[in-house]
Design a protein around this motif. Structure first.
Motif: not given
Length: 172
Positions: A28-37, A96-104, A129-135
């Motif tokens: 999650l942290a990597v995907c939130a920080v790097r949308p390409s991942v 957050l994983a669902v949101f990051v996936w949806w956003a990507a 979202v990246a900050v929240l994902s990291l937290v």
């Protein structure tokens, strides 16, 4: 859920939690920080988070069964109390994983034709979202560590000798 192949199920199921929570947190942290991942991972990220989310109540339920089958002990109670606090963290990882996936997926389908104003607001949301994902990722990983440490102390606090044994099973 009590026993699996003669062993307390909790002892076996907890290994899924110990592996999946940090793995999901890292993904999650990597995907939130790097949308390409996140785009490359695709549906794997939310599916991993879902499996992780399901594993926690299974391990907790098995732990409650085990708690009823061991002597009353302050270390066991502490471990159980800490274990009850993991589900909200893992729920956060899942959401957050669902949101990051949806956003990507959305970013992939819309391309880069957004206006400057919507681009700024999208960037602000992405940063939030990246900050929240990291937290949440760090919180979940730290919580798993604390729970595991308390469980190890509960299981092993008087279960071994600080000096080596004579090696009763060694052939002469």
């Amino acid at each position: 859920m009590g026993l699996i192949n003669g062993l307390p199920a909790h002892v076996l199921l907890v290994h899924f939690v110990v592996v999946l929570v940090p793995l999901t947190a890292l993904a999650l942290a990597v995907c939130a920080v790097r949308p390409s991942v996140a785009q490359r991972m695709g549906i794997v990220l939310p599916l991993l988070a879902l499996v992780t989310l399901v594993s926690v109540p299974l391990a907790t339920e098995a732990g409650e069964w085990l708690e009823e089958h061991v002597a009353d002990d302050a270390l066991v109670r502490r471990h159980a109390t800490l274990g009850d606090g993991l589900l909200p963290w893992v729920g956060g990882l899942f959401v957050l994983a669902v949101f990051v996936w949806w956003a990507a997926r959305r970013r992939e389908s819309t391309g880069s034709g957004a206006s400057r104003r919507s681009g700024r607001s999208a960037a602000a949301v992405r940063v939030a979202v990246a900050v929240l994902s990291l937290v949440v990722a760090v919180g979940a990983a730290v919580d798993v560590y604390r729970i595991g440490d308390s469980g190890a102390k509960a299981a092993w606090h008087d279960g071994f000798s600080k000096t080596a044994s004579d090696g009763d099973g060694d052939a002469d």
